[in-house]
Enzyme design. Structure first.
Site, PDB file in Angstrom:
ATOM      1  N   GLY A 180     -54.954 -14.312   5.534  1.00  0.00           N
ATOM      2  CA  GLY A 180     -54.321 -14.100   6.689  1.00  0.00           C
ATOM      3  C   GLY A 180     -55.091 -13.633   7.843  1.00  0.00           C
ATOM      4  O   GLY A 180     -54.586 -14.046   9.074  1.00  0.00           O
ATOM      5  N   ASP A 181     -56.240 -13.075   7.768  1.00  0.00           N
ATOM      6  CA  ASP A 181     -56.808 -12.821   8.518  1.00  0.00           C
ATOM      7  C   ASP A 181     -58.262 -13.621   8.558  1.00  0.00           C
ATOM      8  O   ASP A 181     -58.758 -14.106   9.656  1.00  0.00           O
ATOM      9  CB  ASP A 181     -57.845 -11.208   8.446  1.00  0.00           C
ATOM     10  CG  ASP A 181     -56.917 -10.437   8.612  1.00  0.00           C
ATOM     11  OD1 ASP A 181     -56.389 -10.167  10.027  1.00  0.00           O
ATOM     12  OD2 ASP A 181     -56.458  -9.468   7.954  1.00  0.00           O
TER      13      ASP A 181
END
Length: 408
Positions: A180-181
């Protein structure tokens, strides 16, 4: 550590890095790995990941742990208090000579500090200003969630990747690494290089905006065509593919392996290798669609063969014949000759240690300008003096700034 004299493809590109945690630093690390000069601007107490660890048991200094070391290699550090006007002016001057500035604060923070895209571009029209935010920046499309904070698990959830990951259709699951990052970071690095390339041709920079949830949705493209073309609602499929078979994970005597022999060229070979040649000519298994419909029987047959053998036995038997891999843990990775041959396990010095440590290497390989881990992650403010001198400050000026706790 490899020869620092070999220049990367982005040699000559200067990046002012105002990011923290994972998404932003991973993005700028990718640029630094390819030779960009990345000036990491940290608060006086440092990027918060400096204290997260893990620390090596022999580390006598504890200046930073593995988290920070992994994603901040190849960067320079300057510590500045952005809450003070003098500190903000230092950033302005650094950006005057930069190709890009990258930040991942919540929307509006940099605007309130007077360091907005518009303010910085007014002083450097060629500047590319890049952001990574949970739900994007209003400049490119205002989300109703624009002011919401976000981390890896948030973007994984809303971007769709959790909903198709899990052991069964009713159990969504977080993906292991911080995708997600990291996926937004990779996306942003691509955007920065694209915008810098154009700025070098046109003399005009631009605003580059990556929403974390947008980047996750983009890599989950399959769910959109399944929904739009087939009117289906994709759910977790466990360890097998929703459209292809055999394509997934199978049990071994000492763990698990993966096999992707769904294609017409590979399926008959797999059938022969698992001593089930008749499956290749079974009318139920003629086409890719047929094999998907007959998934349960095929998976059972392949599993019956693999679970009687170890991962290494299966590697010797199936490897190179059909798409195959054991499911590796990190100890398996360190022991496998592939990763050594590909320079994916570099050793780097670490402050406080009298020996080197390993981090993950550079995946993008180039023949003329190879990306490299050229130097370890920096100590907090290790290069403050160097960069203040480069923008015209005298030693007396620097002493005053440090005494006033504007820099460290």
């Amino acid at each position: 550590m490899t020869d620092a004299s070999v220049l990367g493809a982005l040699d000559g590109v200067r990046i002012v890095d105002l990011t923290q945690m994972l998404a932003g630093p991973f993005c700028t690390m990718l640029l630094a790995d390819q030779g960009a000069e990345v000036i990491k601007v940290e608060p006086l107490d440092g990027d918060h990941t400096r204290i997260i660890g893990p620390y090596h048991v022999d580390d006598k200094l504890r200046a930073f742990g593995g988290y920070f070391a992994s994603v901040n290699r190849n960067k320079k550090s300057i510590a500045i208090d952005l809450k003070k006007s003098e500190g903000r002016e230092l950033v302005m001057k650094l950006c005057e000579g930069a190709d890009a500035v990258v930040e991942n604060y919540r929307g509006g923070v940099m605007d309130r500090l007077g360091l907005s895209y518009e303010a910085l571009q007014a002083r450097n029209p060629k500047l590319v200003y890049a952001t990574i935010r949970g739900f994007g920046d209003p400049r490119t499309g205002k989300s109703p969630y624009a002011d919401f904070p976000a981390y890896d698990v948030i973007s994984q959830a809303m971007g769709g990747i959790m909903a198709i990951t899990g052991p069964d259709k009713d159990t969504p699951m977080k993906v292991g690494p911080g995708v997600g990052d990291i996926i937004p970071a990779i996306t942003c690095a691509f955007g920065i290089v694209s915008a810098v390339f154009r700025a070098h041709r046109t003399g005009r920079g631009q605003f580059v905006d990556v929403g974390m949830v947008d980047a996750i949705l983009a890599v989950c493209e399959r769910i959109m065509h399944q929904h739009s073309f087939a009117q289906t609602l994709p759910v977790p499929e466990g360890n097998h593919h929703p459209l292809l078979c055999p394509f997934g994970m199978f049990p071994a005597k000492d763990g698990f392996v993966t096999i992707a022999a769904h294609a017409d060229q590979h399926f008959p070979i797999l059938c022969r290798l698992i001593d089930r040649p008749e499956m290749a000519t079974d009318p139920k298994n003629v086409t890719v669609q047929d094999r998907r419909a007959n998934q349960e029987a095929i998976i059972a047959a392949v599993s019956a063969f693999t679970q009687q053998r170890t991962k290494q036995e299966l590697l010797k038997h199936l490897g190179g014949q059909v798409p195959f891999s054991p499911v590796y843990n990190v100890r398996d990775i360190v022991a496998d000759p592939h990763f050594k041959a590909r320079e994916m396990l570099p050793w780097v010095p670490h402050p406080g240690l009298d020996h080197e440590v390993q981090i993950a290497g550079v995946a993008v390989k180039m023949t003329e300008t190879p990306g490299r881990v050229r130097h370890r992650a920096p100590l907090l403010g290790e290069h403050t003096d160097e960069y203040l001198k480069s923008i015209g400050y005298s030693w007396a000026d620097i002493d005053c700034l440090r005494a006033g706790k504007i820099v460290a």
